[in-house]
Structures are given as structure tokens and as C-alpha cells.
Write a protein that holds these residues in place. Structure first.
Motif, PDB file in Angstrom:
ATOM      1  N   LEU A  33       0.803  -1.211   0.000  1.00 38.00           N
ATOM      2  CA  LEU A  33       0.000   0.000   0.000  1.00 38.00           C
ATOM      3  C   LEU A  33       0.840   1.267   0.000  1.00 38.00           C
ATOM      4  CD1 LEU A  33      -2.671  -1.185   2.573  1.00 38.00           C
ATOM      5  CD2 LEU A  33      -2.957  -1.008   0.115  1.00 38.00           C
ATOM      6  N   THR A  34       2.146   1.146   0.239  1.00 35.48           N
ATOM      7  CA  THR A  34       2.967   2.350   0.358  1.00 35.48           C
ATOM      8  C   THR A  34       3.120   3.081  -0.966  1.00 35.48           C
ATOM      9  OG1 THR A  34       4.903   0.944   0.119  1.00 35.48           O
ATOM     10  CG2 THR A  34       4.285   1.575   2.347  1.00 35.48           C
ATOM     11  N   LYS A  35       3.140   2.344  -2.060  1.00 34.27           N
ATOM     12  CA  LYS A  35       3.310   2.999  -3.367  1.00 34.27           C
ATOM     13  C   LYS A  35       1.990   3.514  -3.939  1.00 34.27           C
ATOM     14  CE  LYS A  35       5.002  -0.792  -5.253  1.00 34.27           C
ATOM     15  NZ  LYS A  35       5.495  -1.791  -6.208  1.00 34.27           N
ATOM     16  N   LYS A  36       0.865   3.181  -3.318  1.00 35.88           N
ATOM     17  CA  LYS A  36      -0.433   3.658  -3.794  1.00 35.88           C
ATOM     18  C   LYS A  36      -0.754   4.992  -3.121  1.00 35.88           C
ATOM     19  CE  LYS A  36      -1.858  -1.035  -4.553  1.00 35.88           C
ATOM     20  NZ  LYS A  36      -2.167  -2.233  -3.816  1.00 35.88           N
ATOM     21  N   SER A  37      -1.321   5.901  -3.901  1.00 40.31           N
ATOM     22  CA  SER A  37      -1.619   7.226  -3.365  1.00 40.31           C
ATOM     23  C   SER A  37      -2.799   7.149  -2.396  1.00 40.31           C
ATOM     24  CB  SER A  37      -1.962   8.191  -4.499  1.00 40.31           C
ATOM     25  OG  SER A  37      -3.185   7.830  -5.100  1.00 40.31           O
ATOM     26  N   ALA A  38      -2.909   8.161  -1.554  1.00 39.87           N
ATOM     27  CA  ALA A  38      -4.000   8.213  -0.578  1.00 39.87           C
ATOM     28  C   ALA A  38      -5.350   8.259  -1.288  1.00 39.87           C
ATOM     29  CB  ALA A  38      -3.829   9.418   0.334  1.00 39.87           C
ATOM     30  N   LYS A  39      -5.413   8.985  -2.389  1.00 38.34           N
ATOM     31  CA  LYS A  39      -6.665   9.083  -3.151  1.00 38.34           C
ATOM     32  C   LYS A  39      -7.074   7.721  -3.710  1.00 38.34           C
ATOM     33  CE  LYS A  39      -8.626  11.419  -7.186  1.00 38.34           C
ATOM     34  NZ  LYS A  39      -8.327  12.337  -8.298  1.00 38.34           N
ATOM     35  N   ARG A  40      -6.090   6.990  -4.222  1.00 35.72           N
ATOM     36  CA  ARG A  40      -6.366   5.665  -4.794  1.00 35.72           C
ATOM     37  C   ARG A  40      -6.844   4.703  -3.714  1.00 35.72           C
ATOM     38  NH1 ARG A  40      -1.644   2.234  -7.831  1.00 35.72           N
ATOM     39  NH2 ARG A  40      -2.766   0.290  -8.126  1.00 35.72           N
ATOM     40  N   LYS A  41      -6.176   4.704  -2.555  1.00 25.97           N
ATOM     41  CA  LYS A  41      -6.575   3.818  -1.457  1.00 25.97           C
ATOM     42  C   LYS A  41      -7.957   4.184  -0.923  1.00 25.97           C
ATOM     43  CE  LYS A  41      -2.589   4.458   0.712  1.00 25.97           C
ATOM     44  NZ  LYS A  41      -1.481   4.333   1.690  1.00 25.97           N
ATOM     45  N   ARG A  42      -8.243   5.468  -0.857  1.00 31.94           N
ATOM     46  CA  ARG A  42      -9.554   5.931  -0.384  1.00 31.94           C
ATOM     47  C   ARG A  42     -10.654   5.456  -1.328  1.00 31.94           C
ATOM     48  NH1 ARG A  42      -7.933  10.717   0.360  1.00 31.94           N
ATOM     49  NH2 ARG A  42      -8.623  11.679  -1.578  1.00 31.94           N
ATOM     50  N   ASN A  43     -10.427   5.537  -2.629  1.00 35.59           N
ATOM     51  CA  ASN A  43     -11.433   5.098  -3.599  1.00 35.59           C
ATOM     52  C   ASN A  43     -11.588   3.578  -3.608  1.00 35.59           C
ATOM     53  OD1 ASN A  43     -12.316   7.594  -4.554  1.00 35.59           O
ATOM     54  ND2 ASN A  43     -10.570   7.765  -5.942  1.00 35.59           N
ATOM     55  N   LEU A  44     -10.533   2.838  -3.270  1.00 42.54           N
ATOM     56  CA  LEU A  44     -10.624   1.375  -3.217  1.00 42.54           C
ATOM     57  C   LEU A  44     -11.450   0.899  -2.022  1.00 42.54           C
ATOM     58  CD1 LEU A  44      -6.981   0.355  -4.177  1.00 42.54           C
ATOM     59  CD2 LEU A  44      -9.028  -0.016  -5.537  1.00 42.54           C
ATOM     60  N   ARG A  45     -11.624   1.755  -1.013  1.00 40.18           N
ATOM     61  CA  ARG A  45     -12.429   1.377   0.152  1.00 40.18           C
ATOM     62  C   ARG A  45     -13.911   1.290  -0.174  1.00 40.18           C
ATOM     63  NH1 ARG A  45      -9.020   4.889   3.631  1.00 40.18           N
ATOM     64  NH2 ARG A  45     -10.563   6.551   3.543  1.00 40.18           N
ATOM     65  N   LYS A  46     -14.346   2.010  -1.203  1.00 44.61           N
ATOM     66  CA  LYS A  46     -15.769   2.081  -1.524  1.00 44.61           C
ATOM     67  C   LYS A  46     -16.228   0.796  -2.218  1.00 44.61           C
ATOM     68  CE  LYS A  46     -15.255   7.024  -2.182  1.00 44.61           C
ATOM     69  NZ  LYS A  46     -15.115   8.074  -3.192  1.00 44.61           N
ATOM     70  N   ASN A  47     -17.492   0.456  -2.015  1.00 44.94           N
ATOM     71  CA  ASN A  47     -18.083  -0.682  -2.716  1.00 44.94           C
ATOM     72  C   ASN A  47     -18.506  -0.253  -4.113  1.00 44.94           C
ATOM     73  OD1 ASN A  47     -17.815  -2.503  -0.635  1.00 44.94           O
ATOM     74  ND2 ASN A  47     -19.790  -2.011   0.249  1.00 44.94           N
ATOM     75  N   THR A  48     -18.681  -1.234  -4.978  1.00 41.74           N
ATOM     76  CA  THR A  48     -19.162  -0.967  -6.327  1.00 41.74           C
ATOM     77  C   THR A  48     -20.038  -2.134  -6.759  1.00 41.74           C
ATOM     78  OG1 THR A  48     -18.502  -0.381  -8.576  1.00 41.74           O
ATOM     79  CG2 THR A  48     -17.158  -2.008  -7.447  1.00 41.74           C
ATOM     80  N   LEU A  49     -20.695  -1.996  -7.889  1.00 42.86           N
ATOM     81  CA  LEU A  49     -21.542  -3.068  -8.420  1.00 42.86           C
ATOM     82  C   LEU A  49     -20.724  -3.942  -9.356  1.00 42.86           C
ATOM     83  CD1 LEU A  49     -24.752  -1.011  -9.244  1.00 42.86           C
ATOM     84  CD2 LEU A  49     -24.366  -2.496  -7.289  1.00 42.86           C
ATOM     85  N   ILE A  50     -21.126  -5.202  -9.472  1.00 49.01           N
ATOM     86  CA  ILE A  50     -20.431  -6.094 -10.405  1.00 49.01           C
ATOM     87  C   ILE A  50     -20.814  -5.707 -11.832  1.00 49.01           C
ATOM     88  CG2 ILE A  50     -20.315  -8.008  -8.769  1.00 49.01           C
ATOM     89  CD1 ILE A  50     -22.541  -9.331 -10.457  1.00 49.01           C
ATOM     90  N   ALA A  51     -20.000  -6.094 -12.777  1.00 53.13           N
ATOM     91  CA  ALA A  51     -20.265  -5.805 -14.185  1.00 53.13           C
ATOM     92  C   ALA A  51     -21.523  -6.542 -14.638  1.00 53.13           C
ATOM     93  CB  ALA A  51     -19.074  -6.223 -15.037  1.00 53.13           C
ATOM     94  N   SER A  52     -22.249  -5.935 -15.566  1.00 51.61           N
ATOM     95  CA  SER A  52     -23.509  -6.524 -16.028  1.00 51.61           C
ATOM     96  C   SER A  52     -23.289  -7.872 -16.716  1.00 51.61           C
ATOM     97  CB  SER A  52     -24.217  -5.567 -16.985  1.00 51.61           C
ATOM     98  OG  SER A  52     -23.367  -5.246 -18.072  1.00 51.61           O
TER      99      SER A  52
END
Length: 64
Positions: A33-52
Motif C-alpha cells: 500500500l505504500t506505493k499507492k496514493s492516498a486518493k487511490r486507497k480511499r477510492n478502493l475502500r468504496k463498494n461498487t456493483l459487479i459488471a452486467s
């Protein structure tokens, strides 16, 4: 007819929404996780829907 068993691996990864779609979490959040930006890690925390295109496969794995 016996009941259909849920696919236990899929049951741990997906949750059904009220409209019948499936929620999932993002990948790439467990290590390095150290090489990933804070913005990227923050967005990865969110849930999303599976592809149709995967909707029918997951419905078959999780009948209930």
C-alpha cells in the motif's frame, strides 16, 4: 427437489442489493500500500456493483 446450495466463495464476496444487483469490494487493498496514493486507497475502500456481463453467473451461484 432438494434445495440448491449457495457457492460459499461467492457468498463471502457479493451481497445482493434491494434491486437485485450485486455489490462487491475492490481488489488491490491487502498489501503493497505504500506505493499507492492516498486518493487511490480511499477510492478502493468504496463498494461498487459487479459488471452486467457477470450478473447471470453470480445469480446462478447465489440463488437465495
Amino acid at each position: 427437489m432438494p434445495k440448491i446450495k449457495s457457492h460459499r466463495g461467492a457468498a463471502k464476496r457479493f451481497r445482493k442489493t434491494g434491486t437485485g444487483k450485486f455489490k462487491r469490494t475492490h481488489a488491490y487493498t491487502s498489501h503493497i500500500l505504500t506505493k499507492k496514493s492516498a486518493k487511490r486507497k480511499r477510492n478502493l475502500r468504496k463498494n461498487t456493483l459487479i459488471a452486467s456481463v457477470d450478473q447471470k453467473k453470480v445469480e446462478r451461484m447465489l440463488p437465495y
